[in-house]
Design a protein around this motif. Structure first.
Motif: not given
Length: 395
Positions: A25-35, A154-159
């Protein structure tokens, strides 16, 4: 559960736990770390060194293969997470429809992918083997540098994160089972008494029956000879391959044992199904497979293996002794080949072009190592002297 850490630079001590659902969920939503992830990707485009530093200090990371007892190390592994993480560099186009893939997302750099696969039976001993086998099953070139039980991601971001909650589970094979199904062949008789005692699982006996060993332990065909073998691939049969795999196995067993009856073949296949199919098929499907195989009128073993050496049944050799005998013959063959090359070079020597015979000249013609030539040179020294003397007299 997955362990998480503040950053790669601070990943020695476990910070806490998150569920797989929370991690994805953190990767998909980008919550807190997307930027921060998007900033890392911009840095990656212009300066790889700055990107590495940013990656190591500004984003949290997670251990996706195992959880740890306070300290992240091979010696403090607590238990398997139920998943294995594969890292793919510089490739975004993979077959996401593969039934083994549970989840996949674009990596931090934006140029690769992370992949999660459900796994049963994973441990420190079989981790590398399982990592390689899953990579092969997915037809991907995974990063060998990430092939570590202690690897962090490492945490990523991918909606557009890919998720398949009904993905297949890969069965990790323990180190002692990492060989093809000679295991099934050797243990099958003890599973159900003597019912399978007389079954053949290969036709090596046909290769051996006309060989005169003359007391020798091993026989060398000098080339690879085809033979038939009823075997099961590493890891058994996964979902999607079970029916065809068991059909082929049952056919080969029947072809190697033309007089096998329905009951014996059916009982054999039931055991193979339970031990080697993940998950096993229903028994009514096993019965259908055996019925179809028993209806075949014209059948012959499929010559699906090759072998250069066979061993004398009068000798009881362990694996190490067999390898030793095999290497002895291989080395003897190399010796003969080297001698033949040296002899051909000497007796076909072109004195007009090469002058007198020398060790360096022999090397240039044969391509053999100079040490090899020096080793066998004394065997031909008198002949070489005679040929060289004759050349000197006539020149």
């Amino acid at each position: 559960m997955f362990n998480y850490f503040p950053s790669i630079k601070s990943s020695d001590l476990v910070e806490g736990f998150v569920s797989p659902e929370e991690f994805l969920y953190q990767i998909k939503s980008g919550e807190d770390y997307a930027n921060k992830v998007l900033e890392a990707r911009e840095i990656y485009k212009s300066n790889k060194e700055n990107y590495t530093l940013f990656k190591q200090t500004n984003l949290p990371c997670y251990s996706l293969n195992f959880t740890f007892n306070k300290i992240r190390s091979n010696d403090t592994i607590n238990e398997a997470s139920g998943y294995i993480y594969l890292d793919i560099d510089n490739n975004l186009e993979i077959e996401l429809g593969n039934p083994l893939i549970f989840a996949s997302w674009v990596s931090l750099s934006g140029h690769g992918r992370g992949v999660l696969v459900k796994v049963n039976g994973l441990n420190k001993a079989n981790f590398s083997y399982t990592y390689n086998e899953i990579s092969r099953e997915l037809s991907i070139h995974s990063d060998n540098g990430a092939r570590k039980a202690t690897q962090v991601n490492v945490l990523s971001y991918d909606p557009d994160l890919y998720l398949n909650n009904t993905s297949n589970t890969f069965l990790a094979i323990s180190k002692k089972d990492q060989y093809s199904t000679k295991k099934t062949k050797k243990t099958i008789g003890t599973v159900m008494g003597s019912e399978f005692h007389n079954l053949r699982f290969d036709n090596l006996d046909e290769l051996i029956e006309n060989i005169e060993f003359d007391g020798e332990v091993i026989y060398d065909f000098k080339q690879k000879i085809k033979y038939a073998d009823a075997y099961i691939p590493f890891g058994g049969y996964q979902e999607g391959y079970r029916n065809n795999g068991l059909c082929g196995y049952a056919y080969q067993v029947r072809a190697l044992n033309p007089k096998v009856n329905f009951k014996t073949l059916y009982n054999l296949l039931k055991i193979v199904n339970q031990e080697q199919c993940h998950p096993p098929l229903h028994n009514f499907k096993i019965r259908k497979i055996v019925e179809s195989v028993m209806e075949i009128k014209n059948f012959a073993p499929i010559m699906n293996k090759t072998r250069r050496f066979v061993y004398n049944k009068d000798y009881q050799l362990n694996v190490s002794q067999r390898k030793s005998e095999m290497m002895r013959l291989i080395n003897a063959g190399r010796t003969e080949n080297s001698k033949i090359k040296i002899e051909n070079a000497i007796y076909d020597w072109d004195f007009e072009t090469m002058g007198k015979i020398t060790q360096k000249g022999i090397r240039s013609i044969t391509g053999l190592n100079l040490k090899t030539i020096k080793k066998y040179y004394p065997l031909y020294k008198s002949d070489i002297k005679l040929l060289n003397d004759n050349y000197a007299k006539n020149s």
